[in-house]
Write a protein that holds these residues in place. Sequence first.
Motif, mmCIF file in Angstrom:
data_model
loop_
_atom_site.group_PDB
_atom_site.id
_atom_site.type_symbol
_atom_site.label_atom_id
_atom_site.label_comp_id
_atom_site.label_asym_id
_atom_site.label_seq_id
_atom_site.Cartn_x
_atom_site.Cartn_y
_atom_site.Cartn_z
ATOM 1 N N SER A 42 0.825 -1.207 0.000
ATOM 2 C CA SER A 42 0.000 0.000 0.000
ATOM 3 C C SER A 42 0.857 1.254 0.000
ATOM 4 N N GLN A 96 -3.773 2.838 2.085
ATOM 5 C CA GLN A 96 -3.306 3.739 1.046
ATOM 6 C C GLN A 96 -3.966 5.106 1.119
ATOM 7 N N SER A 155 -4.138 -1.700 -7.404
ATOM 8 C CA SER A 155 -5.572 -1.468 -7.188
ATOM 9 C C SER A 155 -6.423 -2.493 -7.931
ATOM 10 N N HIS A 160 -7.376 5.696 0.235
ATOM 11 C CA HIS A 160 -8.568 5.817 -0.614
ATOM 12 C C HIS A 160 -9.800 5.528 0.220
ATOM 13 N N ARG A 184 3.519 6.190 -5.413
ATOM 14 C CA ARG A 184 3.504 6.297 -6.880
ATOM 15 C C ARG A 184 2.062 6.366 -7.379
ATOM 16 N N GLN A 185 1.318 7.346 -6.888
ATOM 17 C CA GLN A 185 -0.093 7.459 -7.254
ATOM 18 C C GLN A 185 -0.258 7.725 -8.749
ATOM 19 N N ASN A 186 -1.310 7.110 -9.296
ATOM 20 C CA ASN A 186 -1.686 7.210 -10.703
ATOM 21 C C ASN A 186 -0.606 6.702 -11.650
ATOM 22 N N SER A 187 0.259 5.822 -11.172
ATOM 23 C CA SER A 187 1.249 5.197 -12.040
ATOM 24 C C SER A 187 0.752 3.809 -12.438
ATOM 25 N N GLY A 234 2.280 1.727 -3.470
ATOM 26 C CA GLY A 234 1.283 2.297 -4.383
ATOM 27 C C GLY A 234 0.955 3.737 -4.068
ATOM 28 N N ALA A 235 0.973 4.102 -2.772
ATOM 29 C CA ALA A 235 0.654 5.478 -2.384
ATOM 30 C C ALA A 235 1.761 6.447 -2.792
ATOM 31 N N ASP A 247 0.470 1.603 -9.299
ATOM 32 C CA ASP A 247 -0.697 1.908 -8.477
ATOM 33 C C ASP A 247 -1.954 1.302 -9.075
ATOM 34 N N HIS A 248 -2.104 1.410 -10.373
ATOM 35 C CA HIS A 248 -3.277 0.828 -11.035
ATOM 36 C C HIS A 248 -3.240 -0.703 -10.993
#
Length: 87
Positions: free
Chosen positions: A6, A82, A22, A84, A12-15, A9-10, A18-19
């Motif tokens: 988590s 993370q 998710s 969200h 590197r958001q929107n990378s 991913g946090a 991260d996708h």
Amino acid sequence: MTIPVSIFGALRQNSFWDHLISGFTILGISLPSFWLGFLLLLIFAVTFPIFSVVESGSIRSFILPLFVACNADCCFHHPIVQGHSSV
């Protein structure tokens, strides 16, 4: 396992990562545990005999059940750790 993934991913958001994380989280929450257990047994015990199904007392016989039992909890806690609020 949930906390390091988590945080990764946090940071590197929107990378892509991260996708990907998710997507696996949504899949892990959506997939019933009995179906995941069946698929893992079919893949890792029958097709590729890495883990044993009936052998008692060895660590190899506990890996798949532990993974299936912990999967839903780890996937549920990922968005919380993370940050969200969608799940």
